[in-house]
Design an enzyme around this catalytic site. Structure first.
Site, mmCIF file in Angstrom:
data_model
loop_
_atom_site.group_PDB
_atom_site.id
_atom_site.type_symbol
_atom_site.label_atom_id
_atom_site.label_comp_id
_atom_site.label_asym_id
_atom_site.label_seq_id
_atom_site.Cartn_x
_atom_site.Cartn_y
_atom_site.Cartn_z
ATOM 1 N N GLU A 33 -147.430 -19.505 5.717
ATOM 2 C CA GLU A 33 -147.709 -20.947 5.627
ATOM 3 C C GLU A 33 -146.772 -21.712 6.547
ATOM 4 O O GLU A 33 -145.563 -21.471 6.572
ATOM 5 C CB GLU A 33 -147.551 -21.422 4.186
ATOM 6 C CG GLU A 33 -147.489 -22.924 3.984
ATOM 7 C CD GLU A 33 -148.669 -23.665 4.580
ATOM 8 O OE1 GLU A 33 -148.434 -24.737 5.171
ATOM 9 O OE2 GLU A 33 -149.817 -23.186 4.461
ATOM 10 N N ALA A 46 -162.136 -33.785 -6.727
ATOM 11 C CA ALA A 46 -162.950 -33.625 -7.933
ATOM 12 C C ALA A 46 -163.902 -32.475 -7.625
ATOM 13 O O ALA A 46 -164.985 -32.683 -7.077
ATOM 14 C CB ALA A 46 -163.702 -34.907 -8.264
ATOM 15 N N ARG A 111 -154.338 -32.869 -4.393
ATOM 16 C CA ARG A 111 -154.382 -31.625 -3.617
ATOM 17 C C ARG A 111 -153.077 -30.831 -3.758
ATOM 18 O O ARG A 111 -153.095 -29.612 -3.939
ATOM 19 C CB ARG A 111 -154.645 -31.949 -2.143
ATOM 20 C CG ARG A 111 -154.750 -30.743 -1.241
ATOM 21 C CD ARG A 111 -155.083 -31.173 0.179
ATOM 22 N NE ARG A 111 -156.401 -31.771 0.260
ATOM 23 C CZ ARG A 111 -157.529 -31.083 0.457
ATOM 24 N NH1 ARG A 111 -157.481 -29.782 0.602
ATOM 25 N NH2 ARG A 111 -158.681 -31.712 0.540
ATOM 26 N N ARG A 191 -159.193 -43.580 6.988
ATOM 27 C CA ARG A 191 -159.021 -43.910 5.574
ATOM 28 C C ARG A 191 -157.694 -44.625 5.377
ATOM 29 O O ARG A 191 -156.682 -44.241 5.958
ATOM 30 C CB ARG A 191 -159.028 -42.653 4.705
ATOM 31 C CG ARG A 191 -158.738 -42.908 3.218
ATOM 32 C CD ARG A 191 -158.427 -41.599 2.498
ATOM 33 N NE ARG A 191 -158.287 -41.762 1.054
ATOM 34 C CZ ARG A 191 -157.146 -42.043 0.417
ATOM 35 N NH1 ARG A 191 -156.028 -42.219 1.117
ATOM 36 N NH2 ARG A 191 -157.106 -42.142 -0.887
ATOM 37 N N ASP A 302 -161.040 -24.914 6.533
ATOM 38 C CA ASP A 302 -160.989 -25.971 7.543
ATOM 39 C C ASP A 302 -160.813 -25.419 8.949
ATOM 40 O O ASP A 302 -161.183 -26.073 9.927
ATOM 41 C CB ASP A 302 -159.850 -26.950 7.242
ATOM 42 C CG ASP A 302 -160.212 -27.945 6.154
ATOM 43 O OD1 ASP A 302 -161.387 -27.973 5.736
ATOM 44 O OD2 ASP A 302 -159.320 -28.694 5.713
ATOM 45 N N ALA A 315 -163.066 -28.424 0.272
ATOM 46 C CA ALA A 315 -162.366 -27.388 -0.487
ATOM 47 C C ALA A 315 -163.342 -26.396 -1.094
ATOM 48 O O ALA A 315 -163.078 -25.186 -1.137
ATOM 49 C CB ALA A 315 -161.516 -28.036 -1.581
#
Length: 424
Positions: A33, A46, A111, A191, A302, A315
């Protein structure tokens, strides 16, 4: 024989797949990672029924981790709930035009909290933090060499790139000059959002939109509200298209929404009172990749098919990817079979995942009323509802067991041909 599996990326896609592959004794799984620690950035989730179903296929513990970390919006986990898409402006204000992601026990989660729940399910010693992938080298014998930005290296028998929208794996597979190698923002989407104490939100807004996850539409932007932190915090965001690059990230004014439902201007005021730069971002996706794999390297999530957030399935598609690879790798017993498993994954997943990319782009425009015929036909709203039914059904009503079964059958056919060809 131990098969060394490297997963680049310790987010949702990488951790879900790692948990699934740990069930098989033939694999040595290592996750790399790029960040030292996951931060509270990004939106809230959600997860839809297809995501929950894919978690169960990978390992029921993943669903349990999601439920542990998530905020329950229902008293009864057997009750169904969906995200409601609502007209926020014009003569149809207040009308529900779609119900997305209908599932039992609908829950919402930040997340970063979901990733933390998944991290708890994977042994700490196999997750290597702070390993930003810089370069990939494939050797003639199929071995893959990973070079990291800190100067360290790792080797594996295969690489699964779950390294996000700016994926090095994607650039390696497609080539850095390929037109689909890098993320794009064709419509100049962005956003602006904020995370506010629930008591502040409840005092400011009417209860009309607070008992579920709403998406409120209109030509100047669309709104989304998602409770997180076990209902103590509300994540509010407004999604807009900029007219030029310089306007991307521009915080809107309440005056832009005077023709909307009265709560929308109040949402802007709430956002303006609490936002920070971590909650302002341009929104990117990917143009279609012609393939997801090459040899012993494959990309998922992604990295393979970054998706605009407008149907809430980015997701979910990443977890579906993991479920298919998990099913295929149950039958991988030799290193020589890896490329066939990856080719089968590409054949199985690419058409569906890229269709979701296209549907997400369409949905964003529908939110802004940029829908062919909407203002021209008497039944414009009914046509809109029919479009949404098709979109919602495609994502949510997938038969995951059949998807996996077909993938495994295709893989076995390839292996059988290779064996028979070798015998000849």
């Amino acid at each position: 024989m131990t098969i060394r599996v490297a997963i680049a990326g310790g987010g949702i896609a990488g951790l879900c797949l790692a948990r699934g592959l740990l069930q098989y004794p033939q694999f040595d799984v290592q996750v790399y990672e790029q960040v030292q620690q996951h931060k509270d950035k990004g939106g809230a989730l959600a997860l839809h029924a297809n995501a929950i179903g894919a978690m169960v296929i990978l390992d029921p513990a993943l669903k349990q981790a999601y439920f542990r970390k998530a905020n329950s919006m229902l008293e009864d986990d057997e009750e169904e709930m969906a995200t409601q898409v609502i007209m926020g402006e014009g003569k149809h204000t207040g009308e529900v035009i779609a119900s997305l992601g209908r599932a039992k026990g609908r829950k919402t989660v930040a997340r970063v909290d979901l990733i933390a729940g998944y991290q708890d399910l994977v042994p700490e010693e196999i997750v290597h933090m702070g390993k930003r992938l810089e370069r990939i080298e494939e050797k003639e014998d199929g071995e893959v060499v990973l070079a990291f930005c800190d100067g360290s290296m790792a080797t594996a028998d295969c690489l699964i790139g779950a390294d996000g929208i700016h994926s090095v794996t994607r650039q390696h597979l497609l080539g850095t000059n390929h037109p689909a190698a890098l993320p794009v923002n064709h419509e100049k989407w962005y956003r602006v959002g904020a995370k506010l104490p629930m008591e502040v939100v409840e005092k400011t807004l009417s209860p009309e939109f607070l008992g579920f996850v709403p998406i409120i539409c209109g030509p100047n932007g669309s709104f989304n509200m998602t409770p997180i932190r076990y209902g103590k915090v509300m994540n509010i965001g407004v999604f807009k298209k900029a007219k030029c690059d310089e306007e991307i990230g521009l915080v809107p004014s309440p005056e832009d929404f005077v023709d909307y439902h009265p709560d929308c201007a109040k949402m802007i005021e709430l956002i303006r009172s609490a936002y920070n730069q971590d909650q302002v971002w341009a929104i990117y996706d990917h143009d279609h990749a012609p393939f997801f794999d090459k040899g012993n390297v494959v990309m998922i999530g992604d990295a393979a098919h970054a998706t605009l957030p407008f149907i809430g399935n980015g997701a979910a598609q990443a977890i579906e990817d993991g479920a298919v690879l998990h099913a295929l790798f149950a039958h991988v017993t030799r290193k020589s079979q890896i490329s066939a498993a990856f080719a089968t994954f590409d054949e199985t997943r690419r058409p569906r995942a890229l269709r979701v990319v296209d549907l997400s782009r369409k949905a964003g425009l529908i939110y802004l009323y940029e829908f062919d015929g909407f203002w021209k036909e008497e039944d414009g709203v009914e046509a809109l509802k029919e479009n949404w039914k098709k979109i919602g059904s495609f994502t949510n009503d997938v038969d995951l067991a059949t998807q996996n079964k077909l993938a495994v059958s295709a893989f076995k056919r390839i292996i059988s041909k290779e064996i028979n060809g070798a015998d000849e």
